[in-house]
Design a protein around this motif. Structure first.
Motif, PDB file in Angstrom:
ATOM      1  N   GLU A 101     -62.250  -5.479   7.022  1.00 16.20           N
ATOM      2  CA  GLU A 101     -60.917  -5.394   7.779  1.00 16.20           C
ATOM      3  C   GLU A 101     -60.320  -3.791   7.950  1.00 16.20           C
ATOM      4  O   GLU A 101     -58.773  -3.444   7.156  1.00 16.20           O
ATOM      5  CB  GLU A 101     -59.662  -5.740   7.245  1.00 16.20           C
ATOM      6  CG  GLU A 101     -60.577  -7.486   7.574  1.00 16.20           C
ATOM      7  CD  GLU A 101     -60.329  -7.778   8.390  1.00 16.20           C
ATOM      8  OE1 GLU A 101     -59.235  -7.605   9.408  1.00 16.20           O
ATOM      9  OE2 GLU A 101     -60.253  -9.439   8.713  1.00 16.20           O
ATOM     10  N   PRO A 102     -61.010  -2.325   8.653  1.00 14.88           N
ATOM     11  CA  PRO A 102     -60.174  -1.171   7.814  1.00 14.88           C
ATOM     12  C   PRO A 102     -58.502  -1.270   8.524  1.00 14.88           C
ATOM     13  O   PRO A 102     -57.988   0.147   8.145  1.00 14.88           O
ATOM     14  CB  PRO A 102     -61.270   0.008   8.466  1.00 14.88           C
ATOM     15  CG  PRO A 102     -62.114  -0.669   9.113  1.00 14.88           C
ATOM     16  CD  PRO A 102     -61.917  -2.106   9.291  1.00 14.88           C
ATOM     17  N   THR A 103     -58.108  -1.804   9.331  1.00 15.53           N
ATOM     18  CA  THR A 103     -56.891  -1.844  10.263  1.00 15.53           C
ATOM     19  C   THR A 103     -56.239  -2.922  10.001  1.00 15.53           C
ATOM     20  O   THR A 103     -55.056  -2.784  10.803  1.00 15.53           O
ATOM     21  CB  THR A 103     -57.468  -0.905  12.034  1.00 15.53           C
ATOM     22  OG1 THR A 103     -58.168  -2.256  12.423  1.00 15.53           O
ATOM     23  CG2 THR A 103     -58.377   0.452  11.492  1.00 15.53           C
ATOM     24  N   THR A 104     -56.613  -3.493   9.763  1.00 15.07           N
ATOM     25  CA  THR A 104     -55.865  -4.731   9.541  1.00 15.07           C
ATOM     26  C   THR A 104     -53.912  -3.996   8.804  1.00 15.07           C
ATOM     27  O   THR A 104     -53.119  -5.215   9.179  1.00 15.07           O
ATOM     28  CB  THR A 104     -56.288  -6.090   9.005  1.00 15.07           C
ATOM     29  OG1 THR A 104     -57.596  -5.770   9.637  1.00 15.07           O
ATOM     30  CG2 THR A 104     -55.195  -7.276   8.578  1.00 15.07           C
ATOM     31  N   ALA A 105     -54.009  -3.305   8.336  1.00 17.35           N
ATOM     32  CA  ALA A 105     -52.572  -3.471   7.477  1.00 17.35           C
ATOM     33  C   ALA A 105     -52.080  -1.939   7.735  1.00 17.35           C
ATOM     34  O   ALA A 105     -50.758  -1.671   7.925  1.00 17.35           O
ATOM     35  CB  ALA A 105     -53.069  -2.429   5.612  1.00 17.35           C
ATOM     36  N   VAL A 106     -52.178  -1.555   9.137  1.00 23.94           N
ATOM     37  CA  VAL A 106     -51.662  -0.280   9.637  1.00 23.94           C
ATOM     38  C   VAL A 106     -51.701  -0.750  11.067  1.00 23.94           C
ATOM     39  O   VAL A 106     -51.737  -1.739  11.987  1.00 23.94           O
ATOM     40  CB  VAL A 106     -53.085   0.626  10.117  1.00 23.94           C
ATOM     41  CG1 VAL A 106     -53.129   1.297   8.138  1.00 23.94           C
ATOM     42  CG2 VAL A 106     -53.864   1.007  10.619  1.00 23.94           C
TER      43      VAL A 106
END
Lengths: 337, 348
Positions: free
Chosen positions: A191-196
């Motif tokens: 989930e490398p982009t879930t928090a951005v």
């Protein structure tokens, strides 16, 4: 799922990882198999509790303390030599050489995966020195070079920043720089982009794509976002409650989905195309994994539920067309194509 | 689409809304700067309509929503709200007594149903609380009847009203939150990211429910605060795109997605990952450089200019006003110096 070929860099066979707690045994992964081809991107998609993150943790042998991989094989191929990662001790020197060097990982929230009391430079330099045996000065030069290659502004200055001084997007870049610092064969991105934000997500995905092409590494992209999968992946594994339910090329999965769960997922997300005005939810919710349904785990939510079959036996994995595998009773008979 | 009443005056009319927060430093909380979270936002919403407020984190969309129910007090501007077709009142200046009445008519629903529902209250208590506080029911049995019909309305089993939230899944909890929000028969619901905490397969349950309710309860109006463009396209009649505290583009949904006029909107549409492998690989993605400007220290001129691929000198010096370049039937507001000249790419 999927046939083994010579260009597999990682192949997982019948992996089972369970968590043991007072509430009982949670079968987080219950018989998962897949292959990752060298230089390709495999997307693993599923909803919460499907076991996609536990898959990554099992491969790297970094499960939380109450979790245990009870059976299976995780075969890593390096220059013709095959190593079963599950045969190595969790603390063995061999697995330590593999983590970060052969298989690197990037996480959802870089703030929690970097140490807050060391500069990002120190943390990247540590990785480089551990795996590549460079001197401190050489490692620092190499770290600056990598930070530059991931698009970090003013790398010779940012290298001495602490993680909290960087924005979310920059932290994610630093995380990617650290993961790529030892030129891994396999990159696992959880989930490398879930928090951005979405414009930062586009930057991070573009960066992963570029680095993947440049370094020729294989990538496992774990996400709940089918849009991210459609964008990056060559092959897709759809998971539900600890099992792979469908595996195929990205075109097969998105244009010719076979499993009712995959079809349901695709029908349930609004799309940006012109004239797309109907979404159809899957009924019910993901069951409590402590209390997984008997037979096919998807049967209580399945619109094509077959009484007497689906709730009784677990479906076999069937190859419905070359390279396209499904675990569903709809395709289970002998007279299937 | 919903039954929008365009004939009369709008239900909500926001004019030049501002919310500035003071940034303080140190023990004595010395004021070191001002964060212009919402900086001169104007829009109106017709009865029965869904307006989406879209933008990245820190753009002020949530703060705008909160100003509308006075969860935060606006620094300046007016919010005219038409209560039961009476003369509009200004929410920005109403007194405590009116505010209580107002909050029966305007309701707020939150992103995360795991933290927005009190785990120590039963579903019945959660949903009936606004009814009892506002004395909308006379006694417990009347309250139970109302809760029963509310639960039916959101497709939950009324027999489960004495259970606690932990017994429900995320999607079901969000439906409980909707039932609570709708209990005092509001006319206006502010939904702040109502599906982003839910699993993808159940998001559609909540989206479709919100749509159906708007149809059933004729005239229910939504302000839909969200960041996911696909969801916004599916759910709303009009869309306002926000960037660093300001609206940069506002028009009807289809027009916005087909013919965006602001470069930021174009980039957002292009950046949205779409579950369509051929389509996404065909289009060349616009990847914006840099990050969202810091609202405590915004750039000169157009706030978007440092990231804009079409920026010219005037963009660095002069802030573009939000102006209407559409037609009388279809207004299209945009804040860009070159809105007429640029040909931007929308969805296909």
């Amino acid at each position: 799922m999927a046939t083994e070929t010579a260009d597999d860099v990682l192949s997982v066979h019948d992996l089972k990882s369970y968590f043991f707690s007072r509430e009982g045994t949670l079968r987080a992964i219950d018989g998962l198999s897949f292959n990752l081809k060298a230089g390709k991107v495999l997307g693993i998609a599923g909803e919460s509790g499907c076991g996609k993150s536990v898959t990554a943790q099992s491969i790297l042998r970094i499960l939380p303390r109450h979790g245990k991989t009870v059976s299976g094989q995780v075969l890593l191929t390096r220059d013709g030599k095959v190593t079963d990662l599950l045969a190595l001790g969790e603390e063995s020197s061999e697995i330590r050489r593999i983590r970060g060097k052969e298989i690197a990982m990037i996480f959802q929230e870089p703030m929690t995966s970097f140490s807050p009391v060391h500069t990002i430079g120190d943390q990247i330099i540590e990785t480089i020195r551990l795996h590549r045996g460079l001197s401190k000065a050489q490692a620092r030069a190499s770290a600056i070079e990598i930070l530059e290659s991931v698009g970090m502004p003013h790398p010779s200055r940012t290298i001495d920043e602490y993680p909290f001084n960087l924005s979310g997007g920059m932290r994610q870049r630093a995380m990617i720089a650290m993961a790529l610092s030892c030129n891994p064969r396999v990159l696992i991105a959880d989930e490398p982009t879930t928090a951005v934000d979405v414009t930062i997500q586009a930057q991070v995905l573009e960066l992963i794509r570029q680095m993947q092409a440049q370094l020729g590494m294989a990538v496992i992209m774990i996400t709940h976002d089918l849009g991210v999968i459609a964008e990056l992946a060559d092959h897709v594994l759809i998971m539900y409650l600890g099992r792979g339910v469908e595996f195929g090329s990205v075109e097969q999965i998105f244009h010719n989905p076979k499993h009712p769960y995959t079809r349901g997922l695709l029908a349930s997300i609004p799309k940006l195309q012109k004239g797309h005005t109907l979404v159809e939810p899957i009924k019910g919710a993901v069951p409590n994994p402590y209390d997984a349904p008997a037979g096919c785990p998807f049967h209580p939510r399945c619109p094509q539920f077959m009484q007497g079959t689906c709730e009784v036996t677990m479906p076999q994995v069937v190859e419905v067309e070359p390279g396209h595998w499904v675990a569903c009773h709809l395709y289970g008979g002998e007279d299937q194509r | 689409m919903s039954d929008i009443d365009n004939s009369s005056r709008p239900l909500v009319e926001v004019r030049d809304l501002r919310k500035y927060f003071e940034a303080t430093h140190g023990l004595l909380r010395k004021v070191v700067g001002t964060v212009k979270a919402v900086d001169g936002v104007s829009f109106s919403i017709q009865q029965g309509e869904t307006l989406a407020l879209v933008g990245e984190s820190g753009c002020g969309k949530t703060t705008t929503g909160r100003c509308l129910i006075r969860a935060v007090d606006p620094s300046a501007g007016s919010i005219r709200y038409s209560f039961d077709n009476a003369d509009p009142i200004d929410i920005a200046t109403v007194d405590k007594h009116q505010l209580r009445e107002l909050r029966r008519s305007i309701r707020l629903m939150f992103q995360d149903p795991y933290s927005s529902l009190n785990p120590r209250m039963t579903v019945f208590q959660i949903i009936s609380e606004p009814l009892l506080i506002n004395k909308l029911v006379q006694n417990q049995s009347e309250a139970r009847d109302r809760v029963q019909s509310l639960l039916q309305m959101v497709h939950l089993n009324p027999n489960k009203m004495d259970r606690y939230p932990h017994a429900f899944s995320g999607g079901q909890r969000q439906r409980i939150a909707i039932a609570r929000a709708l209990a005092p028969k509001p006319r206006f619901l502010i939904a702040d990211e109502p599906v982003s905490a839910l699993d993808v397969s159940v998001q559609a349950q909540v989206l479709n429910l919100l749509k159906d309710l708007q149809h059933e309860l004729r005239g229910l109006t939504y302000l839909f605060v969200a960041h996911n463009l696909s969801v916004v396209k599916y759910q709303s009649d009009r869309v306002a795109i926000m960037y660093v505290g300001k609206i940069v583009e506002l028009t009807v949904t289809e027009e916005l997605f087909l013919t965006p006029k602001h470069p930021y909107t174009e980039a957002l549409i292009s950046a949205a990952p779409d579950p369509e492998p051929r389509a996404v690989r065909r289009k060349k993605r616009i990847v914006l450089a840099g990050e969202v400007a810091n609202p405590a220290d915004p750039p000169s001129g157009c706030y978007f200019h440092p990231r804009c691929r079409y920026a010219k000198d005037v963009c660095r010096t002069t802030e573009p006003p939000l102006r209407d370049i559409g037609t009388a039937q279809q207004p299209h507001q945009v804040a860009c110096h070159f809105a007429e000249e640029l040909t931007l790419r929308g969805i296909e």
